[in-house]
Motif scaffolding. Structure first.
Motif, PDB file in Angstrom:
ATOM      1  N   PRO A  79      36.900  28.965  39.617  1.00 43.09           N
ATOM      2  CA  PRO A  79      36.765  28.431  40.974  1.00 43.09           C
ATOM      3  C   PRO A  79      37.521  29.245  42.019  1.00 43.09           C
ATOM      4  CG  PRO A  79      37.625  26.765  39.453  1.00 43.09           C
ATOM      5  CD  PRO A  79      37.671  28.079  38.753  1.00 43.09           C
ATOM      6  N   ARG A  80      37.197  28.991  43.272  1.00 41.34           N
ATOM      7  CA  ARG A  80      37.979  29.561  44.374  1.00 41.34           C
ATOM      8  C   ARG A  80      39.425  29.097  44.215  1.00 41.34           C
ATOM      9  NH1 ARG A  80      34.467  29.415  49.983  1.00 41.34           N
ATOM     10  NH2 ARG A  80      32.639  30.492  49.129  1.00 41.34           N
ATOM     11  N   GLY A  81      40.342  29.959  44.618  1.00 39.34           N
ATOM     12  CA  GLY A  81      41.759  29.603  44.521  1.00 39.34           C
ATOM     13  C   GLY A  81      42.403  30.043  43.222  1.00 39.34           C
ATOM     14  N   PHE A  82      41.693  30.817  42.424  1.00 36.40           N
ATOM     15  CA  PHE A  82      42.227  31.320  41.161  1.00 36.40           C
ATOM     16  C   PHE A  82      42.402  32.830  41.235  1.00 36.40           C
ATOM     17  CE2 PHE A  82      41.225  27.264  39.605  1.00 36.40           C
ATOM     18  CZ  PHE A  82      41.636  27.119  38.289  1.00 36.40           C
ATOM     19  N   GLY A  83      43.392  33.338  40.502  1.00 35.55           N
ATOM     20  CA  GLY A  83      43.507  34.764  40.255  1.00 35.55           C
ATOM     21  C   GLY A  83      42.732  35.072  38.990  1.00 35.55           C
ATOM     22  N   HIS A  84      42.305  36.324  38.846  1.00 27.56           N
ATOM     23  CA  HIS A  84      41.491  36.692  37.695  1.00 27.56           C
ATOM     24  C   HIS A  84      41.811  38.119  37.254  1.00 27.56           C
ATOM     25  CE1 HIS A  84      37.795  38.521  35.933  1.00 27.56           C
ATOM     26  NE2 HIS A  84      37.975  37.491  35.129  1.00 27.56           N
ATOM     27  N   GLY A  85      41.781  38.315  35.940  1.00 32.29           N
ATOM     28  CA  GLY A  85      41.941  39.645  35.387  1.00 32.29           C
ATOM     29  C   GLY A  85      41.410  39.702  33.975  1.00 32.29           C
ATOM     30  N   PHE A  86      41.274  40.926  33.477  1.00 32.07           N
ATOM     31  CA  PHE A  86      40.852  41.099  32.084  1.00 32.07           C
ATOM     32  C   PHE A  86      41.371  42.417  31.553  1.00 32.07           C
ATOM     33  CE2 PHE A  86      37.361  43.004  34.509  1.00 32.07           C
ATOM     34  CZ  PHE A  86      37.075  44.177  33.802  1.00 32.07           C
ATOM     35  N   VAL A  87      41.466  42.485  30.218  1.00 32.09           N
ATOM     36  CA  VAL A  87      41.823  43.723  29.537  1.00 32.09           C
ATOM     37  C   VAL A  87      40.742  44.001  28.490  1.00 32.09           C
ATOM     38  CG1 VAL A  87      43.315  42.620  27.781  1.00 32.09           C
ATOM     39  CG2 VAL A  87      43.661  45.030  28.400  1.00 32.09           C
ATOM     40  N   VAL A  88      40.361  45.262  28.381  1.00 33.84           N
ATOM     41  CA  VAL A  88      39.309  45.674  27.448  1.00 33.84           C
ATOM     42  C   VAL A  88      39.907  45.858  26.057  1.00 33.84           C
ATOM     43  CG1 VAL A  88      37.578  47.427  26.922  1.00 33.84           C
ATOM     44  CG2 VAL A  88      38.013  46.763  29.302  1.00 33.84           C
ATOM     45  N   LEU A  89      39.341  45.153  25.071  1.00 32.23           N
ATOM     46  CA  LEU A  89      39.821  45.216  23.693  1.00 32.23           C
ATOM     47  C   LEU A  89      38.958  46.123  22.816  1.00 32.23           C
ATOM     48  CD1 LEU A  89      40.645  41.427  23.179  1.00 32.23           C
ATOM     49  CD2 LEU A  89      42.161  43.269  23.970  1.00 32.23           C
ATOM     50  N   SER A  90      37.725  46.369  23.206  1.00 30.09           N
ATOM     51  CA  SER A  90      36.818  47.242  22.456  1.00 30.09           C
ATOM     52  C   SER A  90      36.933  48.672  22.993  1.00 30.09           C
ATOM     53  CB  SER A  90      35.384  46.724  22.588  1.00 30.09           C
ATOM     54  OG  SER A  90      35.046  46.529  23.946  1.00 30.09           O
ATOM     55  N   ASP A  91      36.251  49.608  22.359  1.00 26.33           N
ATOM     56  CA  ASP A  91      36.308  51.005  22.818  1.00 26.33           C
ATOM     57  C   ASP A  91      35.875  51.127  24.274  1.00 26.33           C
ATOM     58  OD1 ASP A  91      37.297  51.948  20.412  1.00 26.33           O
ATOM     59  OD2 ASP A  91      35.321  52.454  19.620  1.00 26.33           O
ATOM     60  N   THR A  92      34.823  50.409  24.645  1.00 27.93           N
ATOM     61  CA  THR A  92      34.354  50.349  26.026  1.00 27.93           C
ATOM     62  C   THR A  92      33.840  48.943  26.288  1.00 27.93           C
ATOM     63  OG1 THR A  92      32.094  51.045  25.490  1.00 27.93           O
ATOM     64  CG2 THR A  92      33.659  52.794  26.099  1.00 27.93           C
ATOM     65  N   ALA A  93      33.701  48.610  27.563  1.00 29.88           N
ATOM     66  CA  ALA A  93      33.145  47.302  27.921  1.00 29.88           C
ATOM     67  C   ALA A  93      32.414  47.408  29.248  1.00 29.88           C
ATOM     68  CB  ALA A  93      34.239  46.244  28.018  1.00 29.88           C
ATOM     69  N   ILE A  94      31.324  46.659  29.332  1.00 27.66           N
ATOM     70  CA  ILE A  94      30.627  46.466  30.600  1.00 27.66           C
ATOM     71  C   ILE A  94      30.834  45.015  30.971  1.00 27.66           C
ATOM     72  CG2 ILE A  94      28.425  46.492  31.820  1.00 27.66           C
ATOM     73  CD1 ILE A  94      27.518  48.709  29.891  1.00 27.66           C
ATOM     74  N   PHE A  95      31.497  44.814  32.112  1.00 29.96           N
ATOM     75  CA  PHE A  95      31.885  43.490  32.596  1.00 29.96           C
ATOM     76  C   PHE A  95      31.028  43.178  33.816  1.00 29.96           C
ATOM     77  CE2 PHE A  95      34.647  40.509  34.847  1.00 29.96           C
ATOM     78  CZ  PHE A  95      35.112  39.724  33.821  1.00 29.96           C
ATOM     79  N   PHE A  96      30.463  41.974  33.855  1.00 26.80           N
ATOM     80  CA  PHE A  96      29.543  41.586  34.918  1.00 26.80           C
ATOM     81  C   PHE A  96      29.993  40.256  35.500  1.00 26.80           C
ATOM     82  CE2 PHE A  96      25.817  39.265  36.377  1.00 26.80           C
ATOM     83  CZ  PHE A  96      25.181  40.201  37.171  1.00 26.80           C
ATOM     84  N   TYR A  97      29.929  40.137  36.840  1.00 21.48           N
ATOM     85  CA  TYR A  97      30.271  38.840  37.421  1.00 21.48           C
ATOM     86  C   TYR A  97      29.544  38.582  38.731  1.00 21.48           C
ATOM     87  CZ  TYR A  97      33.894  41.526  39.998  1.00 21.48           C
ATOM     88  OH  TYR A  97      34.576  42.435  40.767  1.00 21.48           O
ATOM     89  N   LYS A  98      29.312  37.302  38.930  1.00 18.04           N
ATOM     90  CA  LYS A  98      28.696  36.789  40.145  1.00 18.04           C
ATOM     91  C   LYS A  98      29.806  36.210  41.026  1.00 18.04           C
ATOM     92  CE  LYS A  98      24.235  35.387  38.325  1.00 18.04           C
ATOM     93  NZ  LYS A  98      23.602  36.374  39.168  1.00 18.04           N
ATOM     94  N   CYS A  99      29.645  36.345  42.353  1.00 18.14           N
ATOM     95  CA  CYS A  99      30.608  35.780  43.304  1.00 18.14           C
ATOM     96  C   CYS A  99      29.862  34.906  44.301  1.00 18.14           C
ATOM     97  CB  CYS A  99      31.317  36.888  44.074  1.00 18.14           C
ATOM     98  SG  CYS A  99      32.232  38.030  43.044  1.00 18.14           S
ATOM     99  N   ASP A 100      30.528  33.866  44.768  1.00 20.55           N
ATOM    100  CA  ASP A 100      29.899  32.976  45.743  1.00 20.55           C
ATOM    101  C   ASP A 100      30.304  33.304  47.175  1.00 20.55           C
ATOM    102  OD1 ASP A 100      32.484  31.951  45.937  1.00 20.55           O
ATOM    103  OD2 ASP A 100      31.819  29.870  45.924  1.00 20.55           O
ATOM    104  N   ASN A 101      30.973  34.446  47.378  1.00 12.98           N
ATOM    105  CA  ASN A 101      31.359  34.865  48.712  1.00 12.98           C
ATOM    106  C   ASN A 101      31.454  36.384  48.689  1.00 12.98           C
ATOM    107  OD1 ASN A 101      32.089  34.602  51.393  1.00 12.98           O
ATOM    108  ND2 ASN A 101      33.991  33.500  51.000  1.00 12.98           N
TER     109      ASN A 101
END
Length: 181
Positions: free
Chosen positions: A114-136
């Motif tokens: 939701p809005r009002g959250f911080g977000h992050g990620f770390v890649v655990l595999s050799d490579t990663a394709i990360f996809f996300y939708k935003c409402d703003n």
């Protein structure tokens, strides 16, 4: 789509209905009506983003402030990441707490943040394709962040610190205690 509540109010784990046969699999990764009906959340996503990263890349913890705050629906198309959402909503019962989960091309899970959250990620595999939708829409002047190694949050990113690849910009993000509401 099956919805699983996380310990953070409004942050949801979505499990798609996957149809498999000898040819492979099929699933509907997003349907606005199904999402709204299943979650009870009336949001409309207006921007899609995608990143490619190598093992150890840590992106975050990021957020947009004020009128440019964003809700996100995140997933991994290829590879595996440890995904983290942090509740930054003052007055929330879970303010300052985080939720983490593995997102991968195998489990096809999605996390609604939701809005009002911080977000992050770390890649655990050799490579990663990360996809996300935003409402703003993204607004550079409204971007904010928290240092990934914040001692108050104490997030275990799974990988040893010397294996993390962190941008210069993310290395100098402020700590949680210095955030302005």
């Amino acid at each position: 789509m099956n919805i699983e509540l996380t310990p953070l109010e409004g942050c949801l784990l979505l499990k798609p209905n996957i149809f498999t046969d000898k040819r492979g699999y099929f699933f509907e990764s997003f349907n606005q009506k199904s999402f709204n009906d299943a979650t009870g959340i009336e949001t409309q996503f207006i921007q899609d983003n995608q990143s490619f990263s190598t093992k150890g890349t840590l992106r975050g913890l990021h957020f947009q402030k004020g009128e440019h705050a964003q809700a996100k629906l995140v997933r991994v198309i290829k590879g595996e990441v440890l995904d983290v959402a942090v509740d930054l909503r003052p007055g929330s019962a879970t303010y300052g707490q985080y939720y983490k989960t593995l997102l991968s091309e195998e489990n096809n899970l999605q996390l609604f943040i939701p809005r009002g959250f911080g977000h992050g990620f770390v890649v655990l595999s050799d490579t990663a394709i990360f996809f996300y939708k935003c409402d703003n829409y993204y607004n550079k002047a409204s971007e904010g962040g928290i240092h990934y190694a914040d001692p108050v949050l104490n997030i275990d990113w799974t990988l040893p610190k010397d294996e993390l690849i962190v941008s210069a910009k993310d290395q100098v993000l402020p700590f949680f205690e210095t955030l302005e509401a």
